[in-house]
Design an enzyme around this catalytic site. Structure first.
Site, PDB file in Angstrom:
ATOM      1  N   SER A 119      35.219  43.116  38.532  1.00  0.00           N
ATOM      2  CA  SER A 119      35.903  42.308  39.542  1.00  0.00           C
ATOM      3  C   SER A 119      37.107  41.547  38.995  1.00  0.00           C
ATOM      4  O   SER A 119      38.067  41.304  39.723  1.00  0.00           O
ATOM      5  CB  SER A 119      34.919  41.319  40.179  1.00  0.00           C
ATOM      6  OG  SER A 119      34.315  40.526  39.182  1.00  0.00           O
ATOM      7  N   HIS A 169      37.218  35.586  38.074  1.00  0.00           N
ATOM      8  CA  HIS A 169      37.983  35.984  39.265  1.00  0.00           C
ATOM      9  C   HIS A 169      39.369  35.352  39.250  1.00  0.00           C
ATOM     10  O   HIS A 169      40.385  36.020  39.476  1.00  0.00           O
ATOM     11  CB  HIS A 169      37.242  35.562  40.524  1.00  0.00           C
ATOM     12  CG  HIS A 169      36.002  36.343  40.785  1.00  0.00           C
ATOM     13  ND1 HIS A 169      35.163  36.063  41.835  1.00  0.00           N
ATOM     14  CD2 HIS A 169      35.442  37.399  40.139  1.00  0.00           C
ATOM     15  CE1 HIS A 169      34.147  36.913  41.828  1.00  0.00           C
ATOM     16  NE2 HIS A 169      34.296  37.722  40.795  1.00  0.00           N
TER      17      HIS A 169
END
Length: 360
Positions: A264, A322
């Site tokens: 991610s 992230h």
């Protein structure tokens, strides 16, 4: 586009029980309840390290286990951040040098093929024709399938294949020590550097890998069309390692050791680039296509959620990773692609001199 969706998995077929987030979840493996499952944090307040007391809690390292395998947890040595930083800088630089060489060699190879096709003699053409006739049918089918793929799908396919292979390796019990050591990023572990990279291809749950690969496939076409496959790969690999570094820094500052894995962080770099490059593009939720929103608004919301997770101490997902990946994507959109990527021409000039003139 699919927004962030939470799925609580109470029973998994093997060692972990955790929550997964869609869009692009980077897993932080959580505390679980039996001796087959992984425990991330066990603190005891009996030891004291005065040299790094401002960073480390007063604790001893209590071995945790994955199916009986000890996992380093507890104290995080702040000096390892420098190792992580140096590795991140070296890997990012090496990634862009590598893809620049790839771009040069591709252009060189195509030019030589075009030249040889004009200068080739009959025996050479006959030999090539004969060899093609001996190719097996499965290879012809594979080549035909590959040629039908879009440029984005051609770069997505090998990345997805690597993620699937690593996912399969997690299912082999005898490989569990290696997977935990090298394919899960942990700032408290002895092996710090290479897991920062390898963990970006690592997924433990089926939902996790499906969610991440779906998002990567959705945005890879636009990213490759804008960046080209070489620059895309450089951004993807660099964003993944930078995301791991951001995770290390955050865990060291807040003194929360733990394992992280997932693509991610790298995907957030691509997502942030595409959404910033095409902010007016309309996106929709996977199962609710009637609701649309702009890509610019989507990346702001996603980064806002991750920023809240960092500030409020949410520990289910690696929000710092992230943000690290997304910030690099923004940097590349507004600065890197215009000012950093063109610098490769200086290196390619030196590389061309080293390679010398092509052989006829």
């Amino acid at each position: 586009m699919a927004l962030r969706l939470v799925l609580n998995c109470q029973q998994l077929p093997s060692v972990f029980r955790c929550s997964y987030v869609f869009h692009h979840p980077r897993k932080i493996l959580s505390n679980v309840g039996n001796d087959r499952q992984l425990t991330i944090l066990r603190y005891t307040r009996n030891a004291r390290n005065t040299r790094t007391e401002s960073f480390a809690p007063r604790q001893t390292i209590v071995p945790t286990e994955v199916q009986g395998i000890a996992v380093e947890s507890g104290y995080i040595d702040p000096s390892k951040i420098w190792r992580s930083l140096l590795f991140t800088a070296a890997f990012t630089t090496g990634s862009f040098i590598g893809v620049s060489i790839w771009e040069y060699e591709t252009i060189r190879s195509r030019a030589m093929q075009a030249l040889r096709s004009k200068l080739s003699v009959n025996w050479f053409r006959d030999r090539v024709k004969h060899n093609r006739q001996e190719m097996e049918q499965w290879r012809k089918d594979l080549t035909g399938w590959w040629n039908k793929l879009s440029p984005g799908e051609r770069i997505f396919a090998p990345i997805c294949a690597l993620n699937v292979i690593v996912y399969g390796l997690w299912r082999i019990p005898s490989l569990a020590p290696t997977m935990v050591k090298y394919f899960a990023s942990n700032p408290a572990a002895k092996a710090v550097c290479w897991p920062m990279f390898l963990s970006t291809f690592s997924h433990y749950s089926l939902f996790h890998i499906l969610a991440n690969m779906y998002v990567l496939h959705s945005f890879s076409h636009a990213a490759v069309a804008t960046l080209g496959r070489e620059q895309f790969l450089g951004v993807y690999l660099s964003a993944g390692v930078i995301a791991s570094f951001a995770s290390h820094v955050f865990k060291t500052v807040v003194r929360q050791p733990g394992l992280s894995l997932g693509a991610s962080g790298a995907i957030m770099g691509i997502l942030a680039y595409v959404c910033s490059q095409y902010p007016d593009t309309q996106l929709s939720i996977l199962f609710l296509p009637m609701y649309t929103f702009s890509a610019g608004a989507a990346i702001k919301v996603i980064m806002g959620i991750d920023l809240a997770g960092v500030l409020l101490g949410w520990r289910i997902f690696d929000h710092a990773a992230h943000l690290g990946g997304a910030l690099f994507g923004l940097f590349w959109c507004y600065v890197g692609s215009q000012n950093v990527w063109p610098l490769r021409e200086y290196f390619i000039g030196y590389w061309h001199e080293m390679r010398g003139p092509p052989k006829k």
